[in-house]
Design a protein around this motif. Structure first.
Motif, short mmCIF file in Angstrom:
data_model
loop_
_atom_site.label_atom_id
_atom_site.label_comp_id
_atom_site.label_asym_id
_atom_site.label_seq_id
_atom_site.Cartn_x
_atom_site.Cartn_y
_atom_site.Cartn_z
N PHE A 80 -19.34 28.25 -17.12
CA PHE A 80 -19.27 27.71 -18.48
C PHE A 80 -18.12 28.41 -19.20
O PHE A 80 -18.14 29.61 -19.41
CB PHE A 80 -20.61 27.98 -19.18
CG PHE A 80 -20.62 27.61 -20.63
CD1 PHE A 80 -20.33 26.32 -21.02
CD2 PHE A 80 -20.92 28.55 -21.61
CE1 PHE A 80 -20.34 25.96 -22.36
CE2 PHE A 80 -20.93 28.21 -22.95
CZ PHE A 80 -20.64 26.91 -23.32
N CYS A 85 -15.22 25.23 -25.12
CA CYS A 85 -16.34 24.40 -25.59
C CYS A 85 -16.17 24.09 -27.08
O CYS A 85 -15.90 24.98 -27.88
CB CYS A 85 -17.65 25.13 -25.34
SG CYS A 85 -19.07 24.32 -26.08
N PHE A 111 -24.94 29.75 -22.75
CA PHE A 111 -25.41 29.47 -21.39
C PHE A 111 -26.18 30.66 -20.86
O PHE A 111 -25.66 31.78 -20.84
CB PHE A 111 -24.20 29.16 -20.50
CG PHE A 111 -24.54 29.00 -19.05
CD1 PHE A 111 -25.51 28.11 -18.63
CD2 PHE A 111 -23.88 29.74 -18.06
CE1 PHE A 111 -25.84 27.95 -17.29
CE2 PHE A 111 -24.18 29.59 -16.73
CZ PHE A 111 -25.18 28.70 -16.33
N ILE A 131 -17.68 22.63 -18.20
CA ILE A 131 -18.66 23.21 -17.27
C ILE A 131 -18.33 22.75 -15.85
O ILE A 131 -18.11 21.57 -15.60
CB ILE A 131 -20.10 22.77 -17.63
CG1 ILE A 131 -20.36 23.03 -19.12
CG2 ILE A 131 -21.10 23.54 -16.79
CD1 ILE A 131 -21.70 22.52 -19.59
#
Ligand code: SF4
Ligand code: SF4
Length: 140
Positions: A80, A85, A111, A131
């Motif tokens: 991750f 993100c 995560f 991911i």
């Protein structure tokens, strides 16, 4: 106690036999099916996590192989990349294990590797490909 993941390939003739339950009763191994595709009269595939004493794991694997089942120990990881993100939340909706959560203060997705069952649903759900699943065979 050790914990490993293995990929099992079942020959057609083993599909209907109660084999996996004996890992627990005869070898004292805790087994957790992470993924399975077993169709009647076809070769079956399963990703299994097993936990127990090292010696019992070795014996349990020999037991599986005695049925002609191919056993490949693997290390598979979900990576991750938190920095990329954007916290859109698309992955949260598909993560049934609770490994991906939204931090209520920072609104960042977090995560938790220990809760991840390696289903890869989040890998497919993330529009930015933040991911990744990596999959390596372990030498025995
Ligand atoms: S692989 Fe599955 S369990 Fe793991 S974080 Fe992704 S959706 Fe959740
Ligand atoms: S789907 Fe991808 S970008 Fe969106 S929150 Fe999940 S990891 Fe972040």
């Amino acid at each position: 106690m050790n914990k490993i993941k293995i990929i099992l390939t079942f020959p057609k003739e083993t599909i209907n036999k109660p084999i996996i339950c004996h890992l627990n009763t005869d070898y004292k191994l805790i087994s957790n099916i992470l993924r399975a595709k077993v169709m009647p009269r076809e070769v079956g595939k399963m990703v299994l996590e097993i936990e127990g004493e090292e010696k019992n794991i070795e014996e349990g694997i020999k037991y599986l192989e005695s049925f002609g089942i191919e056993v490949i120990p693997v290390s598979k990881e979900i990576k991750f990349n938190e920095e990329e993100c954007v916290s859109c939340g698309a992955c949260l909706a598909v993560c049934a294990s609770g490994a991906l959560t939204l931090d209520q203060e920072s609104y960042q997705v977090r995560f938790d590797r220990d809760l991840c069952i390696l289903c890869e649903h989040c890998v497919r759900a993330c529009p930015l490909r933040v991911i990744e699943a990596t999959f390596d065979e372990i030498e025995r």
